[in-house]
Design a protein around this motif. Sequence first.
Motif, short mmCIF file in Angstrom:
data_model
loop_
_atom_site.label_atom_id
_atom_site.label_comp_id
_atom_site.label_asym_id
_atom_site.label_seq_id
_atom_site.Cartn_x
_atom_site.Cartn_y
_atom_site.Cartn_z
N TYR A 1 0.84 -1.20 0.00
CA TYR A 1 0.00 0.00 0.00
C TYR A 1 0.87 1.24 0.00
N ILE A 2 0.74 2.03 -1.07
CA ILE A 2 1.42 3.32 -1.18
C ILE A 2 0.35 4.41 -1.10
N PRO A 3 0.31 5.18 -0.02
CA PRO A 3 -0.77 6.15 0.18
C PRO A 3 -0.63 7.39 -0.69
N SER A 4 -1.75 7.83 -1.27
CA SER A 4 -1.75 9.09 -2.02
C SER A 4 -3.08 9.80 -1.85
N GLY A 5 -3.80 9.49 -0.75
CA GLY A 5 -5.09 10.12 -0.50
C GLY A 5 -4.96 11.38 0.33
N SER A 6 -6.09 11.84 0.88
CA SER A 6 -6.11 13.09 1.64
C SER A 6 -5.79 12.89 3.11
N THR A 7 -6.14 11.72 3.68
CA THR A 7 -5.89 11.49 5.11
C THR A 7 -4.92 10.34 5.35
N ASN A 8 -5.10 9.21 4.65
CA ASN A 8 -4.18 8.07 4.74
C ASN A 8 -4.01 7.56 6.16
#
Length: 357
Positions: A148-155
Amino acid sequence: MQILLRKSAACLLNRYFGTPSAASASGCTEQIQYFDRIPRMIVETKIIVNPTNRRKRILFITNTSAGQGGARQKMYPVISTLSENNCEVTVYPIIPNEKLTADSILREGFDEFGRFRFDVVLCCGGDGTLNHVINALMDLDIHVPIGYIPSGSTNDFSKNLNGDLTTEDIARAVAGTHTYDYDIGRLEGKYFNYVAGFGAFTGISYSTDQTFKNVFGYGAYILNMIATLPQNISYKQHVVVEHDGQREEDEYIFGGVTNSLSIAGVESPILSNASLNDGLFEVLLVKAPSDLIDMNEIVQGLSKGNADNPYVKVFHTRKVAFHADSLLDWTVDGEFGGSYRDATIEVFPRAIKIMVP
């Protein structure tokens, strides 16, 4: 970081005396137990040995619409790092309008004999994107590790697990051999990684316009929260909660079942002892305040981690049922989770493997 290494006897024989038959009989599995970057959380990992030394097959699912479009900038360094570490990468973008969803992409991953062709499913996007991937994996009965590589707003989920790892760090972990098993939950047939909740502010994440989030990032949630403050503060719902032979009944402003150290990007000391793989979820119930003075007491209790607050109830459980007088709108991992008068949530212990350093 403290490391405790346990090797099977067959692996030791194979390594030092060259006895491949013994190694084959054992599968040459090494287990490592080490302290994760997260305080108070012990992580168990396994080293997976690849006897054929073939290139590791990675299915890379990316959502370029998540957050502020960060997945686009991360694609090249991820693919480059994986390729440099003996991986073969297949990339699919999530494009719902073109019927390219996590479910449809994973369905194409089977060969003509019904075997899944990839060694790891790597997801780049927000918590909602990961939620869709996990649901598809569980529904399709696919048992391979994820990355999982996060690229969202909150993560939130990534903060629990990856800490301050860079994109390249995570990519190298995906190319590596260490996995960590973590618990997931299920709300009326829908799986979630770290939170299912109802009540005040829980709809902020999925009701905030995606374009708004792309421009303002996490600030979009804050602006939407301020705009909806009056109706959220006045929210209350009569709910009966049943768990472990006990019964709670009151009017609540918020209810959450969590497997996380933070919710909506905010860490709370009241969840500081949460573990991702103990087979238990934390249930947080907040009674509806009578006035702003009571509301201030609730906020103070949550921010200071005071579980003795008369308005806040926290307990651990494997299964919990909620019964409301009217439909409750639920949020799971920042996505709309459905509306139910009666809802049961249960834990699936160590159901998902994720690649870790």
